[in-house]
Write a protein that holds these residues in place. Structure first.
Motif, short mmCIF file in Angstrom:
data_model
loop_
_atom_site.label_atom_id
_atom_site.label_comp_id
_atom_site.label_asym_id
_atom_site.label_seq_id
_atom_site.Cartn_x
_atom_site.Cartn_y
_atom_site.Cartn_z
N LYS A 86 0.98 -1.40 -0.09
CA LYS A 86 0.03 0.10 -0.11
C LYS A 86 1.02 1.24 0.08
O LYS A 86 1.58 1.49 1.07
CB LYS A 86 -0.87 0.06 1.21
CG LYS A 86 -1.93 1.20 1.30
CD LYS A 86 -2.90 1.06 2.49
CE LYS A 86 -3.75 -0.21 2.36
NZ LYS A 86 -4.66 -0.01 3.42
N GLY A 197 -2.37 -1.21 -4.87
CA GLY A 197 -1.72 -0.57 -3.86
C GLY A 197 -1.29 1.05 -3.94
O GLY A 197 -1.42 1.87 -3.16
N HIS A 200 -3.81 3.51 -3.35
CA HIS A 200 -4.03 4.06 -2.08
C HIS A 200 -3.57 5.44 -1.97
O HIS A 200 -4.43 6.45 -1.42
CB HIS A 200 -3.35 3.33 -1.00
CG HIS A 200 -3.35 3.91 0.43
ND1 HIS A 200 -4.65 3.85 1.31
CD2 HIS A 200 -2.49 4.56 1.15
CE1 HIS A 200 -4.18 4.51 2.35
NE2 HIS A 200 -3.08 4.74 2.32
#
Length: 283
Positions: A86, A197, A200
């Motif tokens: 992330k 990821g 994010h």
């Protein structure tokens, strides 16, 4: 049979970032003012290969592009198999800083696209006096969601073909077919959940709109360049950001989409060369 070797050198550098070791791949070409290039979400540094092969650029600039950890030829850290990737605002900047310091880049120009075009706003905010300027390709100072967040939980995000399909509409219809597919191939190559990821950062951890007006463009010129067909970072998003940053210059590129440097390199150079000349001549 003829052969042509491109003027690009690729190497690896090992860096300690936030207490962990990372093996990072980077490419460079040219000499002169450092021009550090940041790739889009889910992709890698090959997006800048056309820029690195353009003597009009490399005669005055040392063009450098690295693959973020988890991307392209850069490894994830040891133990990656037991964690979720992330990308955060803090880690993204830490990687850029660690790489720049290790490469001893003196007052570089930082150019990023998409999520790279967003993070340069923070760099200008916090490190403007140490930079010659920033160029945000498809960049703005805040997220502007363009699809339902629930898609991020879809198992299809594990597949490169799904990621390529998701971004395919962001390529302008005028872009040559050869380069459209080259751009999409970068997404086919992505590791499982890497694109997810990156989202994010791009969707929830990169809002700089409250602070962007404090950027001093006298120290750090800000150029925001967006394709008219981009619906991820729209021309309106870019123009609003430029209005908030005193002295920032916004350029809306006709017949271009979200990946100007890779989807239509010939058209992109017509826009980027004057910007690079302004930066070089000011130095």
């Amino acid at each position: 049979m003829t052969a042509r070797i491109e003027p690009i050198t690729g190497r690896y550098i090992n860096l300690d970032i936030e207490g962990r070791s990372y093996r990072i791949y980077f490419e460079e070409a040219g000499s002169g003012i450092p021009l550090l290039c940041l790739h889009t979400a889910g992709a890698h540094s090959s997006q800048y290969r056309h820029l690195m092969c353009d003597e009009a650029v490399t005669d005055r600039f040392r063009v450098i592009a690295f693959d973020l950890p988890w991307h392209g030829k850069s490894n994830p850290p040891v133990g990656w198999e037991g964690e979720e990737y992330k990308l955060t605002d803090q880690f993204y900047v830490a990687v850029i800083d660690a790489f720049s310091q290790a490469m001893a880049l003196e007052r570089p120009v930082v150019m990023g696209c998409s999520m790279g075009g967003r993070v340069v706003v923070r760099l200008a905010l916090e490190q403007g006096k140490a930079l010659r300027g920033v160029i945000g390709l498809e960049g703005s100072d805040s997220p502007s969601p363009w699809y339902d967040n629930s898609w991020l939980e879809s198992p299809e995000f594990l597949r490169g073909d799904f990621c390529a399909a998701l971004v395919s509409g962001l390529v302008a219809p005028q872009s040559p077919n050869e380069f459209r597919w080259e751009t999409l191939w970068h997404y086919y190559q992505g590791g499982p959940e890497v694109f997810k990821g990156d989202m994010h950062f791009y969707r929830t951890d990169s809002d700089y709109a409250q602070e962007s007006s404090t950027i001093d463009t006298g120290h750090c010129p800000v150029y925001l360049m967006t394709g008219e067909y981009d619906y991820s970072c729209t021309p309106e998003d870019t123009l609003r950001t430029a209005e908030r940053i005193p002295g920032a210059e916004a350029i809306i590129m006709a017949d271009m989409g979200h990946f100007p440097m890779s989807e239509n390199p010939a058209a992109f150079r017509e826009h980027i060369l004057p910007v690079l000349a302004k930066i070089a001549d000011k130095d």
